[in-house]
Structure formats: structure tokens, C-alpha cells
Write a protein that holds these residues in place. Structure first.
Motif: not given
Length: 228
Positions: A146-149, A163-166, A184-189
């Protein structure tokens, strides 16, 4: 239902809580009930319910605060119960993380139908390709850590921003609609508005652009977003 999903009902009006419990159990769900906001977080962490019905007005800790706190560690679907029309915009637009809401007085059958529809939708959310590390220009995303550089600097992202960026980094150059980004950003929909996605995207762009000059996230007006 083939297996019992467990629904946590958080409602201080005992008669309403019992009515919801009866209808949910009749439809095949298992239920737990809490009537005090102070008991909710510990219960959710220890029991991991499949769904939460959460009243806005609760003793000791209100539903909005609880919803926001739950979203720090869980993506369990949350359906808010509210008697206050003025809370609706805050619920759906300002990042508390609710999937949906119903206004009192409501039909218990409607609540059960909402629960069923949201849980069904959770199982149908499409997944983006499964790379644990993604790189694009100066941005690196490590899902396992869970790392963003960005330009070698660590950038703190919320789960939704991550999740948006992914999703965008999974296919640079492709335009993603807001609906796809939401799924794709809210896994629980959960159900969110376009303005909520836009707000998250604005925050994400600001965090990335604080560490580089060129904006790699582009808005395609009337369509969605892409990475370029």
C-alpha cells in the motif's frame, strides 16, 4: 439465500431494530442488533459483519462519525437510516463512505431489498489486472505494501485514491468512465455520485502534482479520466 450473510443493525429504536431483524431473518439473513453507538466499532472489528444498517442518530456516537471511522479499516457495505433530509447530501457527497441511505419512515421490505441488491452487486464488481507493482513515468504503486511513490517521495493516499490510481495505471492512455472507476475503487460496490469520484480525483491529482510538474491525470469531459 444459499448461505447466511450476517447483517448488523445499529438502531436505538428497539421496535424498529426488531422489525428489521425479523424481515431480514425471514429473507434468510442472520442478524445482530446494537442500540448504542459506543458499541459499534469493537463489534465490527471482532465480528466482521457482511452488511451494516446504521442509523444516523444514535446515543454516545452518531452514525456519520461511525461510518467514517469504519471506513478507515473496513469496506463492509453500509446502508444509512436517517430521518433528517438535510443529512442526505453529506452522506452521499462528502466522503462518509455510505453505500446508500433510506429515509424514515421506511418500509422494512424496501430495506431488505436494498440490502439484497447491494450484496448482489458486490459479487459482480469487475477486477482490474492483478499486478502488485505498477510504474508509470515518475509514479510507482505497490499494492502489497500500500505504497505510492512520486519522484521517489512517499505520498499518503486514502484507499479510494489508491484504487483510483491503480485503475488508471493498469492501462495508461485508456479512458475510464466514472462508473468503471467507481466499481474498481470501491471493492464493496457502494453507490456514489459522480461528484464524489470527481472530488477524490481532485485530491489525488493534488497529491501527485505536489511532487512533480506535469499532470499525468487528464479529465475527458463528459466521459471520465485517463493517465497520459
Amino acid at each position: 439465500m444459499s448461505s447466511k450473510a450476517r447483517v448488523l443493525i445499529v438502531e436505538d429504536e428497539i421496535k424498529i431494530a426488531q422489525l428489521l431483524s425479523d424481515f431480514l431473518q425471514a429473507d434468510g439473513y442472520a442478524t445482530d442488533m446494537l442500540h448504542d453507538g459506543a458499541q459499534v466499532i469493537e463489534h465490527v472489528k471482532s465480528e466482521a459483519p457482511d452488511f451494516i444498517l446504521l442509523d444516523v442518530m444514535l446515543p454516545n456516537k452518531d452514525g456519520l462519525s461511525l461510518c467514517k471511522e469504519i471506513r478507515q479499516f473496513s469496506e463492509v457495505p453500509i446502508l444509512m437510516l436517517t430521518a433528517r433530509v438535510d443529512e442526505i447530501d453529506r452522506l452521499m457527497g462528502l466522503g462518509f463512505g455510505a453505500d446508500d441511505y433510506v429515509c424514515k419512515p421506511f418500509s422494512a421490505r424496501e430495506v431488505v431489498a436494498r440490502v439484497h441488491a447491494i450484496l448482489k452487486r458486490v459479487k459482480q464488481v469487475p477486477k482490474v489486472q492483478d499486478e502488485s507493482v505498477l510504474d508509470y513515468k515518475n509514479v510507482s504503486l505497490d499494492e502489497n505494501k500500500f505504497l505510492c511513490l512520486v519522484s521517489g517521495q512517499k505520498v499518503e493516499l486514502t484507499p479510494v485514491e489508491f484504487n483510483l490510481l491503480r485503475t488508471l495505471m493498469s492501462r495508461p492512455g485508456q479512458v475510464f468512465s466514472r462508473a468503471v472507476l467507481m466499481d474498481n475503487s470501491y471493492k464493496d460496490a457502494r453507490i456514489v455520485s459522480n461528484r464524489t469520484i470527481d472530488s477524490h480525483m481532485k485530491n489525488l491529482r493534488g497529491k501527485i502534482n505536489a511532487h512533480q510538474e506535469n499532470d499525468i491525470i487528464h479529465t475527458i469531459y463528459g466521459v471520465g479520466y485517463k493517465l497520459e
